[in-house]
Design an enzyme around this catalytic site. Structure first.
Site, PDB file in Angstrom:
ATOM      1  N   SER A  74      -2.019  52.300  37.371  1.00  0.00           N
ATOM      2  CA  SER A  74      -2.449  53.688  37.565  1.00  0.00           C
ATOM      3  C   SER A  74      -1.270  54.641  37.532  1.00  0.00           C
ATOM      4  O   SER A  74      -0.180  54.321  37.984  1.00  0.00           O
ATOM      5  CB  SER A  74      -3.178  53.851  38.898  1.00  0.00           C
ATOM      6  OG  SER A  74      -3.540  55.223  39.069  1.00  0.00           O
ATOM      7  N   LYS A  76      -8.333  48.076  41.135  1.00  0.00           N
ATOM      8  CA  LYS A  76      -8.112  49.251  40.272  1.00  0.00           C
ATOM      9  C   LYS A  76      -9.432  49.997  40.046  1.00  0.00           C
ATOM     10  O   LYS A  76      -9.475  51.233  40.033  1.00  0.00           O
ATOM     11  CB  LYS A  76      -7.491  48.839  38.928  1.00  0.00           C
ATOM     12  CG  LYS A  76      -7.343  50.000  37.936  1.00  0.00           C
ATOM     13  CD  LYS A  76      -6.425  51.068  38.466  1.00  0.00           C
ATOM     14  CE  LYS A  76      -6.157  52.302  37.653  1.00  0.00           C
ATOM     15  NZ  LYS A  76      -6.901  52.749  36.555  1.00  0.00           N
ATOM     16  N   HIS A 107     -10.094  51.935  43.087  1.00  0.00           N
ATOM     17  CA  HIS A 107      -9.144  53.065  43.060  1.00  0.00           C
ATOM     18  C   HIS A 107      -9.745  54.204  42.239  1.00  0.00           C
ATOM     19  O   HIS A 107      -9.745  55.368  42.645  1.00  0.00           O
ATOM     20  CB  HIS A 107      -7.812  52.610  42.456  1.00  0.00           C
ATOM     21  CG  HIS A 107      -6.910  53.736  42.042  1.00  0.00           C
ATOM     22  ND1 HIS A 107      -7.122  54.477  40.892  1.00  0.00           N
ATOM     23  CD2 HIS A 107      -5.813  54.280  42.627  1.00  0.00           C
ATOM     24  CE1 HIS A 107      -6.201  55.415  40.789  1.00  0.00           C
ATOM     25  NE2 HIS A 107      -5.390  55.312  41.834  1.00  0.00           N
ATOM     26  N   ASN A 108     -10.278  53.866  41.080  1.00  0.00           N
ATOM     27  CA  ASN A 108     -10.841  54.907  40.224  1.00  0.00           C
ATOM     28  C   ASN A 108     -12.105  55.514  40.828  1.00  0.00           C
ATOM     29  O   ASN A 108     -12.337  56.715  40.697  1.00  0.00           O
ATOM     30  CB  ASN A 108     -11.126  54.346  38.830  1.00  0.00           C
ATOM     31  CG  ASN A 108      -9.869  54.263  37.981  1.00  0.00           C
ATOM     32  OD1 ASN A 108      -8.775  54.144  38.526  1.00  0.00           O
ATOM     33  ND2 ASN A 108     -10.010  54.313  36.687  1.00  0.00           N
ATOM     34  N   GLU A 142     -10.907  57.859  43.202  1.00  0.00           N
ATOM     35  CA  GLU A 142     -10.363  58.996  42.421  1.00  0.00           C
ATOM     36  C   GLU A 142     -11.503  59.959  42.038  1.00  0.00           C
ATOM     37  O   GLU A 142     -11.373  61.180  42.190  1.00  0.00           O
ATOM     38  CB  GLU A 142      -9.678  58.421  41.177  1.00  0.00           C
ATOM     39  CG  GLU A 142      -9.251  59.411  40.114  1.00  0.00           C
ATOM     40  CD  GLU A 142      -8.704  58.673  38.876  1.00  0.00           C
ATOM     41  OE1 GLU A 142      -7.805  57.825  39.020  1.00  0.00           O
ATOM     42  OE2 GLU A 142      -9.189  58.952  37.759  1.00  0.00           O
ATOM     43  N   LYS A 201     -15.069  57.574  31.593  1.00  0.00           N
ATOM     44  CA  LYS A 201     -14.935  56.395  30.737  1.00  0.00           C
ATOM     45  C   LYS A 201     -15.647  55.187  31.320  1.00  0.00           C
ATOM     46  O   LYS A 201     -15.856  54.212  30.612  1.00  0.00           O
ATOM     47  CB  LYS A 201     -13.462  56.077  30.522  1.00  0.00           C
ATOM     48  CG  LYS A 201     -12.745  57.148  29.725  1.00  0.00           C
ATOM     49  CD  LYS A 201     -11.491  56.610  29.082  1.00  0.00           C
ATOM     50  CE  LYS A 201     -10.565  57.740  28.702  1.00  0.00           C
ATOM     51  NZ  LYS A 201      -9.962  58.368  29.896  1.00  0.00           N
ATOM     52  N   HIS A 255     -44.235  42.366  54.171  1.00  0.00           N
ATOM     53  CA  HIS A 255     -42.838  41.944  53.998  1.00  0.00           C
ATOM     54  C   HIS A 255     -42.179  41.528  55.314  1.00  0.00           C
ATOM     55  O   HIS A 255     -41.034  41.109  55.302  1.00  0.00           O
ATOM     56  CB  HIS A 255     -42.040  43.060  53.324  1.00  0.00           C
ATOM     57  CG  HIS A 255     -42.447  43.299  51.906  1.00  0.00           C
ATOM     58  ND1 HIS A 255     -42.446  42.303  50.953  1.00  0.00           N
ATOM     59  CD2 HIS A 255     -42.929  44.406  51.279  1.00  0.00           C
ATOM     60  CE1 HIS A 255     -42.873  42.789  49.799  1.00  0.00           C
ATOM     61  NE2 HIS A 255     -43.179  44.068  49.979  1.00  0.00           N
TER      62      HIS A 255
END
Ligand code: 6PG
Length: 479
Positions: A130, A185, A188-189, A192, A263, A455
Site C-alpha cells: 500500500s 491488505k 486495509h482497503n 480506506e 476496483k 425456525h
C-alpha cells in the site's frame, strides 16, 4: 547470464517500476523484466544510475539472473494475468525459490496459488503493498503472507525498502501463512473506503449544513490534521478541496463528476465479511455510497423528489457545528477500525493464520493510504491487551467515543433535518448503539421466524430450543 541479482521484478507498470527502483536505491541488484521488453529497457535507460539493474529480455534470462533461492516479484494486474505469469515462470524455478505477488489479489486466489506452488516446493508469497506509486518508490507499507521460511529470506529486504514509522520501525512484518497478507491488505482497503466516505460526509455537511466554501473547508481539515485526526487522507483532502480548476476558476471539487469508481477490494471486504458473519456496516455503506453515486439514471430520475425546506446554519453557529462534525468523524472512524479489525480477527480464526492485530496496526502507521496518528493508539490498545475483543473494549477508545456521542447524534439530527445523506456516520452510530444495547429487537425477529417457519428460538430463562404452536393453541414445545 550470471546469477547476480538478489531480487527480480516482472511487470513494470508504474507500481512495478517504482518498486524495482526502490530495491535498487536501497543497494540491491534488481533484475527487471516485462512482457514487452521495451519497458524494461526504458527503465534501465531512464533510472540505471539509481542503482544496479540487470536487464532481462526473456523469462529464461530473468530467472537465470537471480541468486538462489530466487526472489521473483510479480507486479501485474490481479486475476488472470497473475496466473499467466506464474504459469510462465514456475517451470523455470527450483524448490526453495519464491514468487512474490505484490498485486491486489483476492486472498482466496492467493491460497490456491500457494497450495499449487507448494507442491512444487516453491514459496508463493501473496503480499499486500500500500502507498500508491509514491509509496512504492519511497517506502510502502508491505503486508506479506506465505511461509515463515520465505519471510526469513525476504523479510530483511522488505524491511529495508518499506516505510518507517515515526519510531523508526519498518512498516512490514510477516502477517501469516498463505493468503493472510492479501486478506489484511483487502481489509486495509475496506477501511480506506470507510475513511474516505466519512471524510466525504464531513465535507458535505460542512458545505450544505454549515454553508462553508471548499476553500474554508480545506482550512478546517488542515486544522483537524494537527489533532487526533492527523492522517494522510485528511491531509490530501485539504489539498484537493483547496485546488482551483485552471480552466474554469471554479473549485476543482465542483468540476469533477460526482460518480465514484472502485476496483473491487472494498467490495471484497464486505463480501467476505458477510461470509464470516462480521458486521462491517460502515465499510458496506462506503461501498454502497460509491455504487449509488454511479447510478446516473436512477439519480436523474429521482432528483425531483421532495426534500426538507431547511436553511443552512447562521454564520455564528457554523463553527460550533464544525466542532461537532469533528467529533462525529472521529467517533465513526473508531467504529470503522473496530469493524475492520474484527474482520481480520475473524479471518485469522477461520483460516488459522494467527494474525497479530497490534502488529497490523503498527505496520499501517507509515507508507499506506490509511496511515494516521490514530494507528499508534490502536497498537497501544492491542499491546495492552492482545485478546481485546473489540477496539470499543479499550478504555481509551470507549471514553473518547462516549465523550463524542452527543455531538455525533446532533450532527446526524442536523443531517436528517437538512436532507444531507450521511450513511457512514449513521451506520457507525447504529453499530455503537446496537452493541451497547441491553436488549435488541432480534428477539422479535426470532419470534417472527418461529411463527412463519418454525425456525425455533432460545429462551432467556432456560437452556434448549423451543417452538410455539402458532397455528394451534400457542403452547410451547421443546424443539
Ligand atoms: C493502496 C490503495 C491501492 C488502490 C486501491 C483502491 O493501499 O495503495 O488502496 O491499493 O488505490 O486499488 O482503489 P479503488 O478506490 O479504485 O478501489
Amino acid at each position: 547470464m550470471s546469477a547476480s541479482a538478489q531480487i527480480g521484478v516482472t511487470g513494470l507498470a508504474v507500481m512495478g517500476r517504482n518498486l524495482a527502483r526502490n530495491f535498487a536505491r536501497n543497494g540491491y541488484t534488481v533484475a527487471v523484466h516485462n512482457r514487452t521488453a521495451a519497458k524494461a529497457r526504458a527503465l534501465v535507460d531512464e533510472f540505471g544510475d539509481e542503482g544496479e539493474f540487470v536487464l532481462a529480455e526473456t523469462a529464461e534470462d530473468f530467472v537465470a539472473a537471480l541468486e538462489r533461492p530466487r526472489r521473483l516479484v510479480v507486479m501485474v494486474k490481479a486475476g488472470e494475468p497473475t496466473d499467466a505469469v506464474i504459469k510462465e515462470f514456475a517451470p523455470l524455478l527450483e524448490p526453495g525459490d519464491m514468487i512474490v505477488d505484490g498485486g491486489n489479489a483476492h486472498f482466496a486466489d492467493t491460497r490456491r496459488r500457494e497450495r499449487e506452488l507448494r507442491e512444487q516446493g516453491i514459496h508463493f508469497v501473496g503480499t499486500g503493498v500500500s502507498g500508491g506509486e509514491e509509496g512504492a518508490l519511497n517506502g510502502p507499507s508491505i503486508m506479506p503472507g506465505g511461509s515463515k521460511e520465505s519471510y526469513d529470506a525476504l523479510g530483511p529486504m522488505l524491511e529495508k525498502i518499506s516505510a518507517k514509522a515515526a519510531d523508526g520501525s519498518p512498516c512490514t512484518a510477516h502477517i501469516g501463512p498463505d493468503g493472510a497478507g492479501h486478506f489484511v491488505k483487502m481489509v486495509h482497503n475496506g477501511i480506506e473506503y470507510a475513511d474516505m466516505q466519512l471524510i466525504a460526509e464531513a465535507y458535505q455537511l460542512l458545505r450544505e449544513v454549515a454553508g462553508y466554501s471548499p476553500a474554508e473547508i480545506a482550512d478546517i481539515f488542515r486544522t483537524w490534521n494537527t489533532g487526533r485526526l492527523d492522517s494522510y487522507l485528511i491531509e490530501i483532502t485539504a489539498e484537493v478541496l483547496a485546488h482551483v480548476d485552471a480552466a474554469t476558476g471554479e473549485p476543482f471539487v465542483d468540476v469533477v463528476q460526482d460518480q465514484a469508481e472502485q476496483k473491487g477490494t472494498g467490495r471484497w471486504t464486505v463480501q467476505i465479511a458477510l461470509d464470516l458473519g462480521v458486521p462491517v456496516s460502515g465499510i458496506a455503506e462506503a461501498v454502497f455510497a460509491r455504487s449509488l453515486s454511479g447510478h446516473k439514471d436512477l439519480r436523474d430520475a429521482s432528483r425531483g423528489l421532495a426534500g426538507p425546506k431547511a436553511e443552512p446554519l447562521a454564520k455564528e453557529e457554523a463553527a460550533a457545528f464544525a466542532d461537532q462534525v469533528e467529533q462525529a468523524l472521529y467517533a465513526s472512524k473508531i467504529v470503522s477500525y473496530t469493524q475492520g479489525f474484527h474482520e481480520i480477527a475473524a479471518g485469522s480464526d477461520e483460516y488459522g493464520w494467527d494474525i497479530d492485530l497490534g502488529q497490523v496496526s503498527a505496520i499501517w502507521r507509515g507508507g499506506c493510504i490509511i496511515r494516521a496518528a490514530f494507528l499508534d493508539r490502536i497498537r497501544a490498545a492491542y499491546d495492552a491487551r492482545a485478546d481485546l475483543p473489540s477496539l470499543l473494549a479499550d478504555d481509551g477508545f470507549a471514553r473518547e467515543i462516549g465523550e463524542a456521542q452527543d455531538d455525533w447524534r446532533a450532527v446526524l439530527v442536523a443531517a436528517t433535518r437538512q436532507g444531507v445523506p450521511a450513511p457512514g456516520f449513521a451506520a457507525a452510530l447504529a453499530y455503537y448503539d446496537a452493541l451497547r444495547a441491553d436488549r435488541l429487537p432480534a428477539a422479535l425477529t426470532q419470534g417472527q421466524r418461529d411463527y412463519f417457519g418454525a425456525h425455533t428460538y432460545r429462551r432467556t430463562d432456560r437452556e434448549g430450543s423451543f417452538h410455539t404452536l402458532w397455528g394451534g393453541d400457542r403452547s410451547e414445545v421443546s424443539a
